[in-house]
Design a protein around this motif. Structure first.
Motif, PDB file in Angstrom:
ATOM      1  N   ARG A  74       0.882  -1.170   0.000  1.00 17.18           N
ATOM      2  CA  ARG A  74       0.000   0.000   0.000  1.00 17.18           C
ATOM      3  C   ARG A  74       0.910   1.207   0.000  1.00 17.18           C
ATOM      4  N   LEU A  75       0.793   2.063  -0.993  1.00 20.26           N
ATOM      5  CA  LEU A  75       1.590   3.278  -1.073  1.00 20.26           C
ATOM      6  C   LEU A  75       0.764   4.458  -0.591  1.00 20.26           C
ATOM      7  N   MET A  82       1.319   9.397  -6.745  1.00 18.39           N
ATOM      8  CA  MET A  82       0.845   8.092  -6.285  1.00 18.39           C
ATOM      9  C   MET A  82       0.388   7.241  -7.463  1.00 18.39           C
ATOM     10  N   VAL A 140       2.159   3.747  -8.537  1.00 26.00           N
ATOM     11  CA  VAL A 140       1.374   2.508  -8.444  1.00 26.00           C
ATOM     12  C   VAL A 140       1.341   1.810  -9.803  1.00 26.00           C
ATOM     13  N   GLY A 156      -2.871   2.382  -3.716  1.00 23.87           N
ATOM     14  CA  GLY A 156      -2.313   3.650  -3.272  1.00 23.87           C
ATOM     15  C   GLY A 156      -3.368   4.577  -2.713  1.00 23.87           C
TER      16      GLY A 156
END
Length: 143
Positions: free
Chosen positions: A35-36, A62, A66, A78
């Motif tokens: 998970r960003l 993001m 991703v 993300g």
């Protein structure tokens, strides 16, 4: 066996080769779900800014990161987080618990996160292992 859940935290270094290298390394070690979170930090290059502008820059970073990491084979989602990296991490962990955190930041001297001892503060506050990746600034992609 459950996949390892890893929270990636990055802003200016989100799409950088250093973070991608770390993600590749984790993928080779076993099944991972990433998970960003990109904090919507105000752009330092502007004397004045609006929250919407900061969120838009973070969203572009993001989405680009991703997309690139998915192309590498990463199972990743993300989100844009709070301007405060600690609050952004807190919100991300409430939404989706993680087993560890990888902070990607600029080099010493340029990094506000390192200047504020963010890696140590995050490790103490969230009681999770923290890996720090030093990267270079990645420009926000244009829409």
């Amino acid at each position: 066996m459950e996949p390892r859940r890893i929270l990636l935290v990055a802003n200016q270094t989100a799409g950088g080769p250093e973070l991608k290298r770390e993600v590749r390394r984790r993928i080779t070690e076993g099944q991972c779900v990433f998970r960003l979170v990109v904090p919507a930090t105000p752009p330092s290059e502007h004397a004045t800014w609006e929250e919407g502008e900061a969120r838009e820059i973070a969203r572009r970073r993001m989405e680009s990161a991703v997309t690139e990491m998915r192309q590498m084979g990463a199972d990743i989602t993300g989100m844009v987080g709070d301007a405060s990296p600690v609050l952004a991490i807190n919100d991300a962990l409430i939404e989706q618990p993680s087993d560890e955190i990888i902070l990607s930041t600029l080099p010493p001297g340029l990094s506000r996160w390192l200047h504020r001892d963010l890696p140590h503060r995050v490790e103490q506050r969230f009681q999770l292992p923290v890996t720090t990746v030093i990267g270079e600034h990645q420009a926000a992609t244009t829409p």
